[in-house]
Design an enzyme around this catalytic site. Structure first.
Site, PDB file in Angstrom:
ATOM      1  N   SER A 252      45.236   5.787  35.617  1.00 43.65           N
ATOM      2  CA  SER A 252      44.233   4.928  34.954  1.00 43.65           C
ATOM      3  C   SER A 252      43.259   5.568  33.888  1.00 43.65           C
ATOM      4  CB  SER A 252      43.234   4.289  36.072  1.00 43.65           C
ATOM      5  OG  SER A 252      44.105   3.331  36.727  1.00 43.65           O
TER       6      SER A 252
ATOM      7  N   GLU B  67      49.883  65.853  41.655  1.00 42.03           N
ATOM      8  CA  GLU B  67      51.210  65.655  41.077  1.00 42.03           C
ATOM      9  C   GLU B  67      52.103  66.719  41.002  1.00 42.03           C
ATOM     10  OE1 GLU B  67      52.527  62.610  39.942  1.00 42.03           O
ATOM     11  OE2 GLU B  67      50.903  61.818  40.862  1.00 42.03           O
TER      12      GLU B  67
END
Length: 808
Positions: A504, A239
């Protein structure tokens, strides 16, 4: 007045008069204003502007002239300069001179002194002619020797320096204005400590094991000295390698990022330092704009001026987002590796550092391959920066990857549902909580695995791409819930949110209404073509069995018999019973309701079946048994439930017995278990939805299969793939449990008619099913016949909407 003009001859008397007029030295009193007293700001400004314009014209004219000045012999006098009228100046305004560096100076007006008298002429003789006197004032000055400017080059250098200074001043002013503009809406830095985050919710299964966490998770705050050196080195290497040497902004890193991005034609590197990233995380939004970058740089400079490097790095490592809802390296280490950040090795440190670029993309839980590749890049950067030796690098590369640990665990659809329920029990501002649920992890894993196996196997050929499953105990405690095939692909919970026609599978409520209206399982009804207004439903298989019992009609899922039955008992009675048992979705009032045309969710349909299994007592589907705060305080604890039956318990038991025929000889024979069970299948028109819902003495479960886009399946009915999935799951869920009879069917009769009375619903010879007036008050043909026969007046026939199609 011409006394002072050099070209006007002046006699002694005139000269004397002139001197008397001017006076030897004027004397001022306090009342006489001086030239400076009469100055005003406007006059000074105008004088300065005029002087600046004169100097500019002089400089421009000198740039175009390179002629040397005329030189005169020392003995020769310069030629007389003709007198020129000087422009009149403002009253009382003194002369101004601007020095070379541009600042004005004020010179007071000169006062002429009396001139000495000339010597008397000699008498007699001619006097030699006198040269003309030089003119007074500026034209009469003695000739000055030419100035030596040091050559042409020195003049250009001087001008270059001057213009450079002017440009620098204006650039500084412009830069200050820009910074002031961007600083207008900077956040209040004094509120840094007020770090807002979402409350975390830790979800526990019924046995107390943790299986899901939500919200912002923060681990223990660790300083740089507490963390392993290889973890800190991994972050710095990938970084910000010059973190300990720059002043918050890294010009070299920024220039490198610009060059690399320009060469690649896209953004592949970032130039932000760790200090800038911390400033963004603390104060700013993730917005990508020039304004945000400038504010980020300003705040980074402020952070560097107020805190040490170790303090900045500590704050960054404890607040940076690392995916899966984790903030800080300690929370991420516990989530992904099950250990604190102080115990991670080199490879795990590289994985954590690799998450900084893209937490979701490089998360080891969801993308292990990309995470491992990113970790290798980080380790190479550590070797290049000197944070690893070659031996350490080789050992880390050959080490086995850390075991994959899924942050969400099993039951992610269930956990989402629970998270939505927590505010209703603990309040919207509940803070961090621990929630104990009813989930059975064994059943949950079985449900997820069985659904995936079916969809990846026979479901492919049948064009079935989605499914849902809900399982609960007869008291409403949800034991397993699957809201879809893959949570990562779709977070939509089909078990709790998807409204689908049950087909059903809705018929048991029609037959329960018939039992309440006085019919019995053995009552006869016609299974034949029927015309009810403009609606003429047919059976799925196209076959008609003639006059059959209600139990047989339900087991074979006869549409024509069910349509006749709901017409007799009335839709209002059916709607009331279904709603009382747990169907909360709106129900239509037309006869097609009996064939399942009103949409419901799988959760509410299973809940209603649980009311049947619970002998007519409705249940509330619940998932939370206890909620505690982080300090152990109990915020909610379930005290038990239960209520009165909404239907006659004997009718519920009769319906359960009728539903056993579905598994014994009806449409659900393929789902028969090794223990007593009752169920019902359901299929909607054109095979859009297929259901199978049933229960044993220990568990109620329902399955739905279909497609999100409502695309038709390839002749998939409730008795095929859904019945198969239901059976496999129920066998897994009941493994090791003894078989038990259904409630009410354990040997004692669930219902028996009073001695000597006619059994309601029994068809007398040559008659029709009869029932008491109060039982048939729901309307329909039966109610109308009773009213006519009783002579108590007539009632209008209930009007229905026949526009809906039936289901199978």
């Amino acid at each position: 007045m011409t006394a002072d003009r050099p070209d006007h001859p002046m006699g002694p008397d005139q000269r004397r008069a002139s001197q008397l007029y001017a006076g030897p030295r004027p004397i001022r009193t306090r009342e006489d204003p001086s030239a400076l007293d009469r100055l005003t700001a406007g006059e000074v400004t105008r004088a300065l502007a005029a002087k600046a314009a004169d100097l500019a014209r002089d400089r421009l004219s000198k740039l175009g002239r390179n002629k040397p000045r005329r030189k005169f012999p020392p003995s020769a006098a310069p030629p007389a300069t003709p007198y020129k009228q000087q422009p009149r100046r403002s009253r009382g305004l003194p002369a101004f001179k601007l020095p070379s560096f541009g600042l004005p100076s004020i010179s007071l007006p000169r006062i002429s002194l009396p001139k000495p008298k000339p010597p008397a002429r000699r008498s007699g003789g001619n006097q030699p002619p006198q040269p003309p006197s030089p003119p007074s004032g500026r034209p009469g000055r003695a000739p000055q020797p030419p100035r030596n400017n040091g050559g042409k080059g020195s003049g250009w250098m001087k001008r270059l320096v001057q213009w450079g200074l002017v440009a620098a001043i204006w650039c500084g002013i412009a830069l200050g204005a820009v910074l002031a503009w961007f600083a207008l809406d900077l956040p209040d830095i004094s509120k840094v400590a007020q770090f807002e985050r979402r409350a975390s919710i830790t979800v526990l299964a019924a046995d107390g094991s943790e299986f899901a966490r939500f919200g912002d998770l923060h681990g223990t705050t660790l300083s740089v000295r507490d963390l392993p050196p290889h973890l800190v080195g991994a972050v710095l290497a990938i970084e910000d390698r010059r973190f300990y040497s720059h002043f918050g902004i890294d010009p070299l890193g920024l220039a490198r990022a610009v060059y690399v991005n320009w060469r690649s034609g896209r953004a592949v590197q970032g130039g932000s330092t760790i200090t800038q990233q911390l400033a963004k995380n603390l104060f700013l939004t993730p917005e990508k704009s020039l304004k945000r970058k400038i504010q980020e740089a300003m705040l980074a400079l402020w952070l560097e001026s107020r805190f040490t490097k170790d303090q900045i790095l500590t704050a960054y490592l404890n607040r940076v987002y690392l995916g899966a809802g984790t903030f800080g390296v300690d929370a991420a280490a516990r989530t992904y590796f099950g250990k604190p950040a102080t115990e991670v090795d080199v490879r795990e440190s590289a994985v954590l550092a690799g998450l900084l670029k893209a937490p979701s993309r490089y998360a080891p839980s969801s993308n292990p391959d990309e995470s491992a590749e990113r970790a290798r890049v980080v380790m190479a950067a550590m070797l290049d920066a000197g944070y690893l030796t070659q031996a350490q690098y080789d050992a880390a590369r050959t080490a086995k990857p850390s075991p994959k640990r899924k942050p969400g665990g099993d039951g992610r659809y269930f956990a989402d549902w629970v998270t939505d329920l927590v505010p209703g029990f603990a309040g919207p501002d509940h803070g961090d909580v621990i929630v104990r649920t009813t989930l059975d992890l064994k059943m949950q894993r079985a449900a997820e695995q069985r659904l995936e196996a079916l969809l990846a196997g026979p479901g492919v050929a049948a064009n079935v791409r989605q499914g849902a499953l809900v399982a609960m105990s007869p008291d409403g405690a949800v034991r397993a819930l699957v809201g879809g095939r893959d949570y990562d692909s779709s977070e939509f919970n089909r078990a709790t949110q998807a409204l689908r026609q049950p087909g059903s599978a809705f018929k048991p409520f029609v037959y329960l209404a018939a039992l309440e209206a006085g019919w019995s399982p053995d009552s006869m009804i016609d299974d034949a073509p029927v015309q009810l207004g403009n609606w003429s439903p047919g059976n799925y298989d196209g076959k008609y069995r003639g006059s059959i019992t209600l139990a047989a009609a339900l087991a074979h899922s006869s549409n024509t018999a069910t349509a006749r039955l709901i017409d007799k008992v009335g839709t209002d009675r059916v709607r009331r019973i279904a709603s009382n048992l747990g169907i909360s979705s709106p129900l239509t009032r037309d006869l097609s309701l009996g064939l399942g045309t009103s949409e419901v969710t799988p959760l509410e349909l299973v809940r209603a079946y649980a009311g049947i299994a619970n002998r007519g007592v409705p249940v509330w589907a619940y998932a939370i048994t206890e909620i505690k705060g982080r300090d152990g305080a109990v915020l909610y604890r379930r005290q038990g439930g239960g209520g009165a039956a909404v239907v006659d318990p004997s009718h519920a038991v009769q319906l359960s017995q009728m539903m056993t025929g579905v598994l014994e000889y009806g449409t659900g024979r393929s789902a028969k278990l090794n223990r007593p069970a009752a169920a019902k299948s359901g299929t909607t028109q054109d095979y859009h939805d297929a259901w199978f819902v049933g229960f044993t003495a220990d568990l109620v479960a329902g399955v739905w299969l279909g497609n999100d886009n409502n695309e038709a399946m390839k002749k998939v009915t409730g008795g095929t793939l859904p019945a198969k999935l239901w059976r496999e799951f129920m066998l897994d869920a009941h493994a090791g449990k003894p078989a038990r009879p259904l409630p009410g069917l354990d040997g004692a009769p669930a219902w028996s008619p009073p001695p000597g009375s006619l059994q309601p619903g029994v068809v007398p010879p040559g008659g029709v099913p009869m029932a008491s007036a109060d039982a048939r008050s729901g309307g329909g043909i039966g109610s109308l016949i009773e009213k006519i026969a009783g002579g108590s007046g007539t009632a209008p026939r209930v009007q229905y909407d026949y526009s809906h199609s039936g289901g199978r």
